[in-house]
Design an enzyme around this catalytic site. Structure first.
Site, short mmCIF file in Angstrom:
data_model
loop_
_atom_site.label_atom_id
_atom_site.label_comp_id
_atom_site.label_asym_id
_atom_site.label_seq_id
_atom_site.Cartn_x
_atom_site.Cartn_y
_atom_site.Cartn_z
N ASP A 1 3.32 -7.85 1.80
CA ASP A 1 3.30 -6.48 2.33
C ASP A 1 4.41 -6.33 3.37
O ASP A 1 4.41 -7.02 4.39
CB ASP A 1 1.93 -6.21 2.96
CG ASP A 1 1.66 -4.74 3.18
OD1 ASP A 1 2.62 -3.97 3.35
OD2 ASP A 1 0.48 -4.34 3.18
N ASP A 2 5.36 -5.43 3.11
CA ASP A 2 6.46 -5.15 4.05
C ASP A 2 7.39 -6.34 4.24
O ASP A 2 8.04 -6.47 5.29
CB ASP A 2 5.93 -4.71 5.42
CG ASP A 2 5.17 -3.39 5.37
OD1 ASP A 2 5.20 -2.72 4.33
OD2 ASP A 2 4.55 -3.03 6.39
N CYS B 1 4.02 1.52 0.50
CA CYS B 1 3.08 0.63 -0.17
C CYS B 1 2.30 1.21 -1.34
O CYS B 1 2.35 0.68 -2.45
CB CYS B 1 2.12 0.04 0.84
SG CYS B 1 1.40 1.21 1.99
N ARG C 1 2.25 -0.03 -5.33
CA ARG C 1 1.09 -0.69 -5.93
C ARG C 1 0.61 0.04 -7.17
O ARG C 1 0.21 -0.59 -8.16
CB ARG C 1 -0.03 -0.77 -4.87
CG ARG C 1 0.33 -1.69 -3.73
CD ARG C 1 -0.47 -1.42 -2.46
NE ARG C 1 0.18 -2.07 -1.34
CZ ARG C 1 -0.06 -3.31 -0.93
NH1 ARG C 1 -0.98 -4.04 -1.55
NH2 ARG C 1 0.61 -3.83 0.07
N LYS D 1 -5.22 -6.27 -0.16
CA LYS D 1 -5.06 -4.83 0.12
C LYS D 1 -4.97 -4.03 -1.17
O LYS D 1 -4.17 -4.32 -2.05
CB LYS D 1 -3.82 -4.62 0.97
CG LYS D 1 -3.47 -3.15 1.25
CD LYS D 1 -2.29 -3.07 2.19
CE LYS D 1 -1.62 -1.72 2.16
NZ LYS D 1 -0.46 -1.64 3.05
N HIS E 1 -5.58 0.05 -1.26
CA HIS E 1 -4.92 1.27 -0.77
C HIS E 1 -4.60 2.26 -1.90
O HIS E 1 -3.60 2.96 -1.85
CB HIS E 1 -3.64 0.90 -0.01
CG HIS E 1 -3.15 2.02 0.86
ND1 HIS E 1 -1.83 2.13 1.27
CD2 HIS E 1 -3.79 3.09 1.41
CE1 HIS E 1 -1.68 3.20 2.03
NE2 HIS E 1 -2.86 3.79 2.13
N HIS F 1 2.47 -6.95 7.17
CA HIS F 1 2.19 -5.61 7.66
C HIS F 1 1.69 -5.69 9.11
O HIS F 1 1.12 -6.69 9.52
CB HIS F 1 1.11 -4.97 6.78
CG HIS F 1 0.93 -3.50 6.98
ND1 HIS F 1 0.22 -2.97 8.04
CD2 HIS F 1 1.35 -2.43 6.24
CE1 HIS F 1 0.21 -1.65 7.95
NE2 HIS F 1 0.89 -1.29 6.87
N ASP G 1 5.85 -5.27 -1.71
CA ASP G 1 5.60 -3.87 -2.07
C ASP G 1 6.72 -2.94 -1.63
O ASP G 1 6.89 -1.85 -2.19
CB ASP G 1 4.25 -3.39 -1.52
CG ASP G 1 4.17 -3.39 0.01
OD1 ASP G 1 5.03 -4.03 0.65
OD2 ASP G 1 3.25 -2.76 0.55
N ASN G 2 7.48 -3.33 -0.62
CA ASN G 2 8.61 -2.53 -0.13
C ASN G 2 9.38 -3.37 0.87
O ASN G 2 9.03 -4.52 1.13
CB ASN G 2 8.16 -1.21 0.49
CG ASN G 2 7.02 -1.35 1.48
OD1 ASN G 2 5.90 -0.91 1.22
ND2 ASN G 2 7.27 -1.98 2.62
N LYS H 1 11.78 0.12 5.17
CA LYS H 1 10.62 0.81 4.63
C LYS H 1 10.67 2.32 4.89
O LYS H 1 11.10 2.75 5.95
CB LYS H 1 9.34 0.22 5.24
CG LYS H 1 8.03 0.84 4.74
CD LYS H 1 6.85 0.17 5.41
CE LYS H 1 5.52 0.80 4.99
NZ LYS H 1 4.37 0.13 5.66
#
Length: 603
Positions: A52-53, A90, A94, A152, A154, A243, A348-349, A405
């Protein structure tokens, strides 16, 4: 002050502050048949790992100083992609990752927290994954795979939207944008709780908890629960790392205690040099000077010490994630499943720039106290600590790319992708410079599993399987004239061959269309709009057609994702705000009227 108003005050403070001041398979079962036409005698297990991130250069195979031996080992036995792109935040990533369908067609064109009300009126702008679409987990479940998820989600918290109803037979899922990594609490006051769900039911975390460790523990638990029936499994592990809040066990942070004292610009340059040496970016490519990167030399010695610690915690969090991925790999070897497992690792990014470079000013310290956190040097990254790396170190994490991001620059969209495993029958490590996109992951997994998606919505899948490219049967899966469009929050792009047409909105960009050759110039340093005007015009027409075909809505004038997040959060926490305002106004009018009447009576 009542609880609702207190939560609202905290909400405003956090958004402003963070953005401005802060059967057991035999090991030989994976051998392909003599003709090479089948991946394996038994369908392979598939492990999809999503950071994540995570910035483009945050792992060792992509030029990082951070120790990631497990991820490096996967890269050494697979294909490492250097031109892979995803959405710049994110939830859209996803949703595309798990369906192969464009974000404007799958219900998640933006994270729900920042969708403006003008767009929220439209059914395809809800920010939750359309339940009419089939996920890759549902397709694999239909093909007799066990399907597990820990991490996660989301993509929606309604009962019908949770992983347990989207193809995962076992799941332990975080429904929110993020949460604390040490305990069961939200990291922002827009949430009443951390929003954890176990197999579709609200749940709580154990007292002893660290996110990366716990998510791997749950994955191992799920795998072991059905290991005796010899069916293949699909395990999806979307980590919380890295994250915000950026947190890590002390022993991992300590490894980087002296790593970042030269500052963010030096780190950005060091990573660029390493990426060139590794052949990840062209030797003659350049990078821009990020406008949001501060001047390290103007920092005081105390500030430098603190800034370096922020990044050390970040490195420790990446390192800890890699360590726990290593535990999973070791477990798969111990139970005889490693040789029949394909691993996919990505992010994810791009890197997250939340928080000002100076998070220790008066306002920053007051902010974290409102949130129930602290940000002192000694305990930074530990339980109870709120930590971010800010835009300067985020720029280094994205090195040598531009932006991060939320933005459509390469730093927001180009991330690591490694696909590895003995069932792929790769003879040696391979580096791919071929363009690929997040919607390609679902078709790739489906082909690796030897199955197909059976759904009325199959025609909406725009992704292409990367397997022919991985096996050396195709030089690339996209031809020079194939176009892939993208839009998120007013940031837009069209990829075609080696070229990218991009428009970046927001206070740190000009909102104009630019044209780059991202194969030769991944740092987006040379705008080719004037040099190749006919290509720019043609790609702009293609983008406009993409926007029309996918019902991309225009952003309201002056849209800003940070400000919209504040507004949406307040509305979520105080749905009757207008009623409160009306009551207060009425009371004020009444009091004024009473005072006027009393004054007249005295006369």
């Amino acid at each position: 002050m009542n609880a609702a108003r207190w939560s609202t005050a905290k909400l405003v403070l956090v958004w402003l502050g963070l953005n401005f001041s802060l059967g057991i398979a035999n090991g030989h079962a994976a051998q392909g048949d003599s003709s090479g036409s089948a991946l394996a005698a038994k369908p392979p297990n598939i492990v999809l790992i999503l950071a994540d991130d995570l910035g483009f250069s945050d792992t060792a195979p992509y030029g990082s100083e951070i120790q990631t031996p497990t991820i490096s080992a996967l890269a050494d036995m697979g294909m490492q992609f250097t031109n892979y792109h995803t959405a710049a935040n994110c939830a859209p990533s996803r949703a595309m990752l798990l369906t192969g369908v464009d974000s404007h067609r799958n219900g998640v064109p933006n994270i729900p927290e920042t969708i403006p009300p003008e767009q929220k009126r439209h059914p395809h702008y809800q920010g939750t994954l359309d339940t009419k679409l089939l996920t890759v987990a549902q397709a694999l479940q239909a093909a007799s795979y066990h399907t597990y998820m820990a991490g996660k989600w989301h993509l929606g918290n309604a009962p019908s939207e949770l992983p347990s109803q989207r193809g995962f037979e076992r799941s332990f899922a975080l429904g929110a944008t993020g949460a604390d990594n040490w305990e069961d609490k939200p990291y922002l006051p827009i949430y009443d709780r951390a929003e954890w769900f176990a197999d579709g039911k609200e749940t709580t975390l154990p007292d002893k908890f660290y996110s990366s460790e716990f998510l791997v523990d749950k994955t191992i638990e799920f795998i072991d629960s059905n290991i005796q029936d010899a069916k293949p499994f699909f395990a999806y592990i979307p980590f919380q790392a890295v994250h915000i809040p950026v947190q890590a066990p002390q022993e991992f942070t300590d490894k980087y205690a002296d790593a970042y004292h030269d500052g963010w610009q030096a780190l950005r340059e060091a990573r660029q040099a390493k990426l060139k040496a590794l052949g990840i970016v062209p030797m003659n490519s350049n990078m821009v000077q990020m406008s949001t990167m501060g001047d390290w030399d103007t920092q005081t010695e105390e500030q430098k010490r603190y800034q370096a610690k922020r990044m050390a915690v970040y490195a420790g969090m990446v390192d800890a994630m890699d360590f726990h991925i290593g535990r999973l790999v070791s477990h798969l070897k111990a139970i005889g499943e490693f040789d029949n497992t394909v691993f996919i690792f990505t992010s994810d990014n791009g890197s997250e720039a939340t928080g000002h470079n100076n998070s220790r000013n008066f306002y920053g310290r007051a902010l974290v106290k409102f949130l129930g956190y602290r940000n002192d040097y000694d305990t930074l990254g530990l339980k109870g600590s709120m930590n971010t790396i800010g835009p300067s170190f985020a720029s280094a994490a994205a090195s040598p790319l531009a932006y991060y991001k939320f933005y459509a620059g390469e730093g927001g969209m180009r991330v690591p992708l490694i696909i590895a495993g003995k069932p792929l029958q790769l003879k040696q490590k391979t580096i791919s410079t071929s363009f690929s996109f997040v919607t390609d992951i679902t078709p790739t997994i489906i082909e690796i599993a030897g199955t197909e998606i059976v759904s009325d919505a199959k025609a909406l899948i725009i992704g292409r399987s990367l397997l022919p490219h991985i096996k050396g049967e195709a030089e690339t899966v996209y031809g020079p004239d194939d176009a892939v469009g993208y839009e998120l929050g007013g940031n837009a792009a069209l990829f075609r061959g080696d070229y990218k047409l991009v428009k970046i909105n927001g206070k740190i960009a000009d909102g104009q269309w630019h044209l780059y050759n991202i194969a030769k110039d991944p740092g987006e340093t040379k705008d080719l709009s004037s040099a190749i005007p006919e290509l720019r015009a043609a790609m702009l027409v293609q983008y406009q057609q993409y926007a029309k075909d996918n019902h991309v809505l225009d952003m309201p004038t002056g849209y800003d994702h940070e400000r919209q997040g504040i507004i949406n959060g307040i509305n979520a926490r105080l749905p009757n705000l207008r009623v409160y305002a009306s009551v207060i106004s009425a009371l004020v009018i009444l009091l004024v009227t009473v005072r006027i009447i009393r004054a007249r009576r005295r006369q």
